[in-house]
Motif scaffolding. Structure first.
Motif, short mmCIF file in Angstrom:
data_model
loop_
_atom_site.label_atom_id
_atom_site.label_comp_id
_atom_site.label_asym_id
_atom_site.label_seq_id
_atom_site.Cartn_x
_atom_site.Cartn_y
_atom_site.Cartn_z
N TRP A 140 -81.78 -6.34 0.71
CA TRP A 140 -81.34 -6.17 2.10
C TRP A 140 -80.11 -7.02 2.40
CZ3 TRP A 140 -81.32 -10.01 5.95
CH2 TRP A 140 -81.06 -9.56 7.24
N TYR A 141 -80.10 -8.24 1.92
CA TYR A 141 -79.09 -9.23 2.29
C TYR A 141 -77.76 -9.02 1.58
CZ TYR A 141 -77.52 -13.99 3.56
OH TYR A 141 -76.85 -15.07 4.07
N PHE B 64 -74.98 -4.46 13.59
CA PHE B 64 -76.09 -4.76 12.68
C PHE B 64 -77.21 -3.72 12.74
CE2 PHE B 64 -74.15 -8.94 13.03
CZ PHE B 64 -74.29 -9.46 11.75
N HIS B 65 -77.07 -2.68 13.53
CA HIS B 65 -78.18 -1.76 13.75
C HIS B 65 -78.76 -1.17 12.47
CE1 HIS B 65 -76.83 -2.09 17.90
NE2 HIS B 65 -78.10 -1.84 18.18
N LYS B 66 -77.92 -0.83 11.51
CA LYS B 66 -78.43 -0.28 10.26
C LYS B 66 -79.22 -1.34 9.48
CE LYS B 66 -76.94 2.25 6.16
NZ LYS B 66 -75.78 2.73 5.39
N ASP C 101 -75.99 -15.62 18.95
CA ASP C 101 -76.94 -15.56 20.07
C ASP C 101 -77.20 -14.13 20.54
OD1 ASP C 101 -77.20 -18.29 20.02
OD2 ASP C 101 -75.75 -18.63 21.64
N GLU C 102 -76.18 -13.30 20.50
CA GLU C 102 -76.34 -11.93 21.00
C GLU C 102 -77.09 -11.02 20.03
OE1 GLU C 102 -72.30 -12.27 19.04
OE2 GLU C 102 -73.39 -13.44 20.51
N GLU C 103 -77.37 -11.50 18.83
CA GLU C 103 -78.07 -10.69 17.82
C GLU C 103 -79.55 -11.08 17.75
OE1 GLU C 103 -76.95 -8.08 16.43
OE2 GLU C 103 -74.85 -8.30 17.01
N THR C 104 -80.24 -10.93 18.85
CA THR C 104 -81.65 -11.34 18.90
C THR C 104 -82.52 -10.51 17.94
OG1 THR C 104 -81.99 -9.94 20.84
CG2 THR C 104 -81.59 -12.28 21.23
N ASP C 105 -82.22 -9.21 17.79
CA ASP C 105 -83.00 -8.39 16.86
C ASP C 105 -82.84 -8.90 15.43
OD1 ASP C 105 -83.99 -6.77 18.86
OD2 ASP C 105 -82.43 -5.25 18.61
N LEU C 106 -81.63 -9.28 15.07
CA LEU C 106 -81.39 -9.82 13.73
C LEU C 106 -82.14 -11.15 13.56
CD1 LEU C 106 -79.93 -9.67 11.00
CD2 LEU C 106 -78.00 -10.85 12.07
N TYR C 107 -82.13 -11.96 14.60
CA TYR C 107 -82.84 -13.24 14.56
C TYR C 107 -84.33 -13.01 14.30
CZ TYR C 107 -84.61 -17.83 15.76
OH TYR C 107 -85.24 -19.05 15.71
N CYS D 247 -72.24 -6.11 3.51
CA CYS D 247 -73.63 -6.60 3.45
C CYS D 247 -73.85 -7.66 4.54
CB CYS D 247 -73.95 -7.16 2.07
SG CYS D 247 -73.06 -8.65 1.60
N VAL D 248 -75.10 -7.92 4.83
CA VAL D 248 -75.47 -8.88 5.87
C VAL D 248 -74.92 -10.26 5.53
CG1 VAL D 248 -77.40 -10.01 7.05
CG2 VAL D 248 -77.53 -7.56 6.52
N ARG D 249 -75.02 -10.66 4.26
CA ARG D 249 -74.52 -11.97 3.85
C ARG D 249 -73.05 -12.13 4.20
NH1 ARG D 249 -73.17 -12.62 -2.14
NH2 ARG D 249 -71.64 -11.19 -1.32
#
Length: 166
Positions: free
Chosen positions: A103-104, A142-144, A68-74, A120-122
């Motif tokens: 990217w993932y 997750f900023h990068k 929930d706190e990662e709205t930019d990622l969402y 990695c994001v995954r």
């Protein structure tokens, strides 16, 4: 990777068998490098509408697991979903999938605040899901990962006319 290895990764023997969510997950989450031409060749032979539906399901699941706190990622992942699902031809879809995989999986872009390790994001996404079951609270930066270049996304004209959500 050759075509036979690629199909083994996807757990299919021919493109007509690419019909399950697990096939899509294998395509999008495989550690090994998958050349864009293999993805392009696959997309020329599968049921394109079914493939897009599987991609849509995959991204919906992805979005459901974003903290929930990662709205930019969402919002970034939702834009990627629209980019992939909105493709109307195999070439543009292959390119969108290849870019997503890069990217993932390929480029480590998430920093584990507890260890300083870049993953990695995954892997961060999986660790977050597992932590929920283990009662842990991982902390990731997750900023990068937000440095994903998107010019926009395609929207299927047919989907717009039919009022179908993409």
């Amino acid at each position: 990777m050759d075509k036979t290895e690629f199909y083994n990764v996807l757990d299919i023997s021919d493109p007509e068998e690419f019909t399950y969510y697990e096939n899509m997950a294998s395509l999008l989450e495989e550690d090994q490098t998958i050349e864009q031409n293999l993805i392009d060749d696959l997309l020329r032979e599968v049921d394109f509408t079914r493939f897009r539906d599987l991609a849509k399901s995959y991204f919906e699941e992805f979005l459901n697991r974003v903290p929930d706190e990662e709205t930019d990622l969402y919002f970034l992942a939702d834009t990627m979903r629209r980019s992939v699902v909105g493709c109307e031809d195999p070439e543009s879809l292959a390119d969108a999938i290849y870019r997503f995989r890069k990217w993932y999986i390929v480029e480590p872009s998430v920093i584990d605040r507890n260890t300083g390790e870049e993953i990695c994001v995954r892997d961060a996404r999986y660790n977050i899901s597992a932590a929920a079951f283990l009662g842990e609270k991982p902390e990731y930066d997750f900023h990068k990962a937000y440095n994903y270049e998107i010019d926009g996304y395609d929207v299927s004209v047919q989907d717009m006319v039919e009022g179908t959500e993409i």
